[in-house]
Design a protein around this motif. Structure first.
Motif, PDB file in Angstrom:
ATOM      1  N   SER A   1      33.781  43.254  39.091  1.00  0.00           N
ATOM      2  CA  SER A   1      33.203  42.698  37.866  1.00  0.00           C
ATOM      3  C   SER A   1      32.785  41.245  38.074  1.00  0.00           C
TER       4      SER A   1
ATOM      5  N   TYR B   1      39.890  43.224  34.664  1.00  0.00           N
ATOM      6  CA  TYR B   1      38.454  43.516  34.695  1.00  0.00           C
ATOM      7  C   TYR B   1      38.082  44.351  35.915  1.00  0.00           C
ATOM      8  N   ASN B   2      38.637  44.014  37.070  1.00  0.00           N
ATOM      9  CA  ASN B   2      38.297  44.761  38.284  1.00  0.00           C
ATOM     10  C   ASN B   2      38.843  46.181  38.249  1.00  0.00           C
TER      11      ASN B   2
ATOM     12  N   TYR C   1      43.022  33.525  34.234  1.00  0.00           N
ATOM     13  CA  TYR C   1      41.904  34.065  35.005  1.00  0.00           C
ATOM     14  C   TYR C   1      42.402  35.061  36.052  1.00  0.00           C
TER      15      TYR C   1
ATOM     16  N   PHE D   1      43.328  38.310  34.206  1.00  0.00           N
ATOM     17  CA  PHE D   1      42.165  39.024  33.683  1.00  0.00           C
ATOM     18  C   PHE D   1      41.254  39.524  34.804  1.00  0.00           C
ATOM     19  N   ARG D   2      41.298  38.882  35.942  1.00  0.00           N
ATOM     20  CA  ARG D   2      40.533  39.401  37.076  1.00  0.00           C
ATOM     21  C   ARG D   2      41.074  40.764  37.502  1.00  0.00           C
TER      22      ARG D   2
ATOM     23  N   THR E   1      34.533  38.232  34.721  1.00  0.00           N
ATOM     24  CA  THR E   1      35.909  37.827  34.427  1.00  0.00           C
ATOM     25  C   THR E   1      35.964  36.471  33.741  1.00  0.00           C
TER      26      THR E   1
ATOM     27  N   PHE F   1      36.282  35.976  29.934  1.00  0.00           N
ATOM     28  CA  PHE F   1      37.418  36.545  29.201  1.00  0.00           C
ATOM     29  C   PHE F   1      37.739  35.802  27.903  1.00  0.00           C
TER      30      PHE F   1
END
Length: 406
Positions: free
Chosen positions: A353, A346-347, A339, A342-343, A356, A359
């Motif tokens: 976003s 995504y951001n 997480y 992927f944060r 997240t 994902f």
């Protein structure tokens, strides 16, 4: 706990250990990226070279008006705008002609056929480039939207870096759930294969460009052979970048903030078809390279979801010993680390976003995209925007310059 169970836990711990490393590497890479903004330096308006903006459009009635309005509003003083309607079945041609009636800089060309051996986009781009009068050619997609400062900033970026070819990466406009979940993951796959720092290193053979926004000197374009040299490519932008860099001409790529945006695909079907086509050709239509890309999320991402499910089943069925609890604990750590990574991803693509936590769904769809790209490699057949191509051979080495050489 049995020896086998201990071995499983150690192997899984090694898989998890890659994620803190990925987090640090990603944060470092993003911290070094150059972002151009509307406040970035612009080209001195004294005797600026003529720029030909070239816009291919096929069934783009939803976005063409906004694109043309933003291009027409550029502060750059010397520009012609060439638009080609490529066999559209909607109001694309009508919209282009409406703008041309109001702005004498806009010329509209209608294309009603495709020559054998070409992709649709490369054919119309070459057709317009042959008509263009500019010292510089600005290739852009019809789904892009630009701030008035854009072209001046891009020209100055190329000039200050002595680049014969420059490409700016737009911010993504993601309006639907599927766009928010999938687009950032498609982008990170490309970034892994084409790190910007290496692309901008003149000593590296690695090359990349984004067809949504490319600026190239007429001298470099002609020397590289134009789009005729990459006529069968679906990622003609990357192919052209390799052509230019292999001639010893500098190319540069930069990120943007508040300068240009793009909405690539609106629906799940478009996302799957579009990204599978991009990844298929960007990896030289080679099955083994896409299989390697597919193994990464399976081993390092999907394994976490499988382990979590197994741990919950073992605990629910009363499996004895500490193994289920250890498995669950490691899986939760795995998901927390994923997480965090992927944060960041995504951001970087969609600021602030809110998606997240989706994902895992994005990863599954990304796997399906890669599998579809592998299928294209095996069959050599591609269907895109109503045109079927194939069977298609892998691109010649001098046209693509495999990223493995970089």
């Amino acid at each position: 706990m049995s020896r086998t169970q201990s071995t499983i836990l150690w192997i899984y711990a090694v898989v998890i250990a890659i994620w803190p490393i990925r987090y640090v590497v990603l944060k470092y890479i993003f911290s070094r990226l150059q972002f151009l903004t509307p406040d970035s330096p612009t080209l001195d308006p004294t005797d600026p070279p003529l720029v030909s903006a070239i816009i291919p459009a096929k069934d783009e009635e939803a976005s063409l008006a906004d694109c043309l309005a933003s291009v027409s509003a550029q502060k750059y003083p010397r520009m012609e705008i060439l638009v080609v309607d490529d066999r559209s079945t909607d109001r694309t041609l009508e919209i282009a002609r409406e703008f041309a009636a109001r702005d004498p800089r806009i010329q509209v060309v209608h294309n009603d056929h495709l020559e054998p051996g070409w992709t649709g986009k490369t054919y119309v781009l070459q057709k317009l480039a042959d008509q263009a009068r500019g010292d510089w050619l600005w290739f852009l997609d019809a789904d892009t939207d630009h701030r008035p400062e854009f072209l001046g900033v891009m020209m100055e970026y190329a000039r200050s870096n002595k680049a014969e070819m420059a490409s700016l990466l737009p911010e993504l406009r993601c309006e639907t759930f599927w766009e928010q979940v999938i687009q950032p993951l498609g982008g990170i796959v490309l970034m892994q294969s084409f790190p910007v720092q290496r692309v901008n290193d003149d000593r590296s053979k690695l090359a990349f460009a984004n067809g949504q926004s490319i600026l190239i000197s007429r001298r470099a374009y002609d020397a590289a052979g134009g789009h005729a040299a990459v006529r069968d490519r679906f990622v003609e932008d990357i192919g052209m970048a390799y052509k230019v860099k292999n001639l010893g001409m500098p190319i540069r790529v930069a990120m943007t903030k508040g300068l240009v945006s793009c909405r690539m695909y609106a629906t799940l079907g478009q996302l799957v078809r579009g990204w599978s086509r991009i990844l298929y050709d960007a990896h030289d239509r080679k099955t083994w390279r896409l299989v390697v890309k597919l193994l990464d999320p399976i081993i390092f991402c999907q394994s976490g979801h499988v382990v979590l499910l197994i741990a919950l089943v073992l605990l629910a069925t009363g499996s004895p010993g500490p193994f289920p609890a250890w498995l669950l604990g490691l899986s939760l750590v795995h998901h927390a680390l994923m997480y965090a990574v992927f944060r960041v991803i995504y951001n970087a693509s969609v600021p602030r976003s809110r998606y997240t936590h989706w994902f895992p769904v994005g990863n599954i769809v990304s796997d399906l995209i890669l599998i579809r790209a592998i299928q294209m490699c095996l069959t050599g057949r591609v269907t895109w925007r109503g045109t079927s191509y194939g069977p298609i051979a892998a691109p010649a080495a001098d046209a693509s310059g495999s990223p493995a050489q970089g």
